[in-house]
Scaffold this active site. Structure first.
Site, PDB file in Angstrom:
ATOM      1  N   ASN A   9     -25.528  -5.138  22.412  1.00 39.47           N
ATOM      2  CA  ASN A   9     -26.668  -5.039  23.334  1.00 39.47           C
ATOM      3  C   ASN A   9     -26.402  -3.871  24.279  1.00 39.47           C
ATOM      4  O   ASN A   9     -25.646  -4.002  25.239  1.00 39.47           O
ATOM      5  CB  ASN A   9     -26.807  -6.368  24.103  1.00 39.47           C
ATOM      6  CG  ASN A   9     -27.922  -6.323  25.137  1.00 39.47           C
ATOM      7  OD1 ASN A   9     -28.722  -5.387  25.164  1.00 39.47           O
ATOM      8  ND2 ASN A   9     -27.979  -7.332  25.985  1.00 39.47           N
ATOM      9  N   TRP A  10     -27.032  -2.749  24.003  1.00 38.53           N
ATOM     10  CA  TRP A  10     -26.799  -1.544  24.813  1.00 38.53           C
ATOM     11  C   TRP A  10     -27.473  -1.621  26.183  1.00 38.53           C
ATOM     12  O   TRP A  10     -27.247  -0.759  27.028  1.00 38.53           O
ATOM     13  CB  TRP A  10     -27.314  -0.310  24.068  1.00 38.53           C
ATOM     14  CG  TRP A  10     -26.493   0.094  22.880  1.00 38.53           C
ATOM     15  CD1 TRP A  10     -25.366  -0.523  22.400  1.00 38.53           C
ATOM     16  CD2 TRP A  10     -26.730   1.221  22.022  1.00 38.53           C
ATOM     17  NE1 TRP A  10     -24.905   0.141  21.296  1.00 38.53           N
ATOM     18  CE2 TRP A  10     -25.718   1.224  21.041  1.00 38.53           C
ATOM     19  CE3 TRP A  10     -27.702   2.225  21.977  1.00 38.53           C
ATOM     20  CZ2 TRP A  10     -25.650   2.187  20.037  1.00 38.53           C
ATOM     21  CZ3 TRP A  10     -27.641   3.189  20.974  1.00 38.53           C
ATOM     22  CH2 TRP A  10     -26.614   3.165  20.016  1.00 38.53           C
ATOM     23  N   LYS A  11     -28.332  -2.604  26.359  1.00 38.82           N
ATOM     24  CA  LYS A  11     -29.100  -2.731  27.615  1.00 38.82           C
ATOM     25  C   LYS A  11     -29.800  -1.399  27.918  1.00 38.82           C
ATOM     26  O   LYS A  11     -30.304  -0.782  26.993  1.00 38.82           O
ATOM     27  CB  LYS A  11     -28.191  -3.210  28.746  1.00 38.82           C
ATOM     28  CG  LYS A  11     -27.429  -4.485  28.342  1.00 38.82           C
ATOM     29  CD  LYS A  11     -26.782  -5.197  29.475  1.00 38.82           C
ATOM     30  CE  LYS A  11     -26.081  -6.453  28.943  1.00 38.82           C
ATOM     31  NZ  LYS A  11     -25.475  -7.265  29.963  1.00 38.82           N
ATOM     32  N   HIS A  93     -32.945 -13.172  27.555  1.00 37.19           N
ATOM     33  CA  HIS A  93     -31.656 -12.754  28.130  1.00 37.19           C
ATOM     34  C   HIS A  93     -31.682 -13.059  29.631  1.00 37.19           C
ATOM     35  O   HIS A  93     -32.712 -12.908  30.285  1.00 37.19           O
ATOM     36  CB  HIS A  93     -31.440 -11.256  27.881  1.00 37.19           C
ATOM     37  CG  HIS A  93     -30.045 -10.822  28.238  1.00 37.19           C
ATOM     38  ND1 HIS A  93     -29.669 -10.600  29.540  1.00 37.19           N
ATOM     39  CD2 HIS A  93     -28.947 -10.603  27.474  1.00 37.19           C
ATOM     40  CE1 HIS A  93     -28.384 -10.255  29.553  1.00 37.19           C
ATOM     41  NE2 HIS A  93     -27.929 -10.244  28.317  1.00 37.19           N
ATOM     42  N   GLU A  95     -30.739 -11.474  32.115  1.00 39.27           N
ATOM     43  CA  GLU A  95     -31.186 -10.376  32.983  1.00 39.27           C
ATOM     44  C   GLU A  95     -32.712 -10.309  33.031  1.00 39.27           C
ATOM     45  O   GLU A  95     -33.298  -9.876  34.022  1.00 39.27           O
ATOM     46  CB  GLU A  95     -30.581  -9.044  32.496  1.00 39.27           C
ATOM     47  CG  GLU A  95     -29.109  -8.944  32.898  1.00 39.27           C
ATOM     48  CD  GLU A  95     -28.262  -8.079  31.999  1.00 39.27           C
ATOM     49  OE1 GLU A  95     -28.811  -7.259  31.237  1.00 39.27           O
ATOM     50  OE2 GLU A  95     -27.017  -8.227  32.047  1.00 39.27           O
ATOM     51  N   GLU A 164     -24.713 -17.648  26.518  1.00 39.77           N
ATOM     52  CA  GLU A 164     -24.141 -16.665  27.436  1.00 39.77           C
ATOM     53  C   GLU A 164     -24.075 -17.260  28.840  1.00 39.77           C
ATOM     54  O   GLU A 164     -25.094 -17.272  29.551  1.00 39.77           O
ATOM     55  CB  GLU A 164     -25.021 -15.415  27.480  1.00 39.77           C
ATOM     56  CG  GLU A 164     -25.131 -14.687  26.167  1.00 39.77           C
ATOM     57  CD  GLU A 164     -25.488 -13.223  26.397  1.00 39.77           C
ATOM     58  OE1 GLU A 164     -24.658 -12.375  26.101  1.00 39.77           O
ATOM     59  OE2 GLU A 164     -26.592 -12.951  26.905  1.00 39.77           O
ATOM     60  N   GLY A 170     -20.871  -9.375  32.153  1.00 38.09           N
ATOM     61  CA  GLY A 170     -20.530  -8.181  32.922  1.00 38.09           C
ATOM     62  C   GLY A 170     -19.507  -8.419  34.026  1.00 38.09           C
ATOM     63  O   GLY A 170     -19.295  -7.548  34.870  1.00 38.09           O
ATOM     64  N   SER A 210     -18.691 -10.840  28.621  1.00 30.94           N
ATOM     65  CA  SER A 210     -17.391 -10.174  28.787  1.00 30.94           C
ATOM     66  C   SER A 210     -16.525 -10.198  27.525  1.00 30.94           C
ATOM     67  O   SER A 210     -15.304 -10.372  27.604  1.00 30.94           O
ATOM     68  CB  SER A 210     -16.626 -10.768  29.972  1.00 30.94           C
ATOM     69  OG  SER A 210     -17.310 -10.477  31.178  1.00 30.94           O
ATOM     70  N   GLY A 233     -22.138  -6.784  25.338  1.00 35.51           N
ATOM     71  CA  GLY A 233     -22.835  -5.855  26.218  1.00 35.51           C
ATOM     72  C   GLY A 233     -21.992  -4.626  26.482  1.00 35.51           C
ATOM     73  O   GLY A 233     -21.862  -3.735  25.644  1.00 35.51           O
ATOM     74  N   GLY A 234     -21.360  -4.583  27.652  1.00 40.24           N
ATOM     75  CA  GLY A 234     -20.590  -3.423  28.110  1.00 40.24           C
ATOM     76  C   GLY A 234     -19.676  -2.810  27.053  1.00 40.24           C
ATOM     77  O   GLY A 234     -19.663  -1.587  26.870  1.00 40.24           O
TER      78      GLY A 234
HETATM   79  P1  PGA Z   1     -21.288  -8.181  28.660  1.00 34.98           P
HETATM   80  O1  PGA Z   1     -22.840  -8.512  28.410  1.00 34.98           O
HETATM   81  O2  PGA Z   1     -20.637  -8.159  27.303  1.00 34.98           O
HETATM   82  O3  PGA Z   1     -21.293  -6.846  29.335  1.00 34.98           O
HETATM   83  O4  PGA Z   1     -20.738  -9.268  29.510  1.00 34.98           O
HETATM   84  C1  PGA Z   1     -23.238  -9.457  27.463  1.00 34.98           C
HETATM   85  C2  PGA Z   1     -24.739  -9.596  27.471  1.00 34.98           C
HETATM   86  O5  PGA Z   1     -25.357  -9.492  28.526  1.00 34.98           O
HETATM   87  O6  PGA Z   1     -25.367  -9.811  26.418  1.00 34.98           O
END
Ligand code: PGA
Length: 256
Positions: A9-11, A93, A95, A164, A170, A210, A233-234
């Site tokens: 997930n590149w966001k 998600h 976010e 999640e 994050g 994470s 994500g990150g």
């Molecule tokens: P993260 O994000 O790996 O940076 O914790 C995961 C996500 O939001 O899908």
């Protein structure tokens, strides 16, 4: 057990098409030998059309709207995603729930729309804070039962549920593998209750929060049906790190 699924997930990254293409081609080269695993990349919408799936990589979207076409400024329709060869679509998600007030009802409408167009929803659920064991199950029950409300059971066979914990996203503080496995078992029981065993068994439950190259493999259970994939994500923005994640998952015994 189902083939593990790893989604990047590149966001809202990277900020140029050139950088997105470079990241994608590095990942494509790096995962060439990985077997017994499915890998999806979820770039921002503007890059979807420029990234060619194939050779072990599929495309995912980070969101979708519930209407197929019309006067909905700023929205992206499931028909468009389908036309671009997108296979998976992250829905709900945290976010989006937190920053854009996305409700369980909106999540439900998006899931229905995605399924109508043959997209596979990746439904994100999870608690906000590191709650005590007793509080998390009702939260997951509420999110899942509302997300799946009124959707014909037979449509849901290939769905993915991403657990999640919001506090782990994050933060550099992932959930423990044991706890993630417990959550996967609980979610599977819920799915059996809501959808019956046959459909529930076809659904993959994946972990996000994470994940990095060091901890990735530890979330995938070896002997029981726990987590069957990862939402990254990150760490997915660093090609080498993401490739190591994929390799460590592919090296798990159950992938052979
Ligand atoms: P993260 O994000 O790996 O940076 O914790 C995961 C996500 O939001 O899908």
């Amino acid at each position: 057990m189902l083939k593990p699924l790893v989604i990047a997930n590149w966001k809202m990254n990277p900020t140029t098409l050139r950088a997105a293409r470079a990241l994608f081609s590095r990942v494509r080269r790096g995962i060439r030998g990985a077997r017994g695993i499915e890998i999806a990349i979820a770039p921002p919408f503007p890059y979807l059309g420029f990234i060619q799936p194939g050779r072990g990589l599929t495309l995912a979207a980070q969101d979708v709207f519930w209407e197929p076409v019309g006067a909905w400024t700023g929205e992206v329709s499931p028909a468009m995603l389908c036309d671009l060869g997108v296979r998976y679509c992250i829905i709900g998600h945290s976010e989006r729930r937190k920053n854009f007030g996305e409700s369980d009802e909106a999540v439900n409408r998006k899931i229905k729309a995605a399924l109508k167009f043959g997209l596979i929803p990746v439904i994100a659920v999870g608690e906000e804070t590191p709650e005590s064991q007793e509080v998390v199950p009702p939260i997951l029950f509420q999110q899942l039962s509302r997300a799946l409300l009124g959707i014909p059971k037979r449509w849901l066979g290939r769905t993915v549920i991403a657990y999640e914990p919001v506090w782990a996203i994050g933060s550099g503080k992932p959930d423990t593998p044991d706890n993630a496995t417990r959550r996967a078992i609980y979610i599977r029981k819920l799915l059996i209750r809501i959808l019956g065993r046959r459909i529930a068994d076809a659904i993959r439950i994946i972990y996000g929060g994470s994940v990095n190259a060091q901890n990735a493999a530890s979330f995938l259970s070896r002997d029981i049906r726990g987590m069957e994939g990862l939402l990254v994500g990150g760490a997915s923005l660093d090609a080498e790190e993401f490739i190591r994640i994929v390799q460590s998952v592919a090296a798990r015994p159950h992938c052979r």
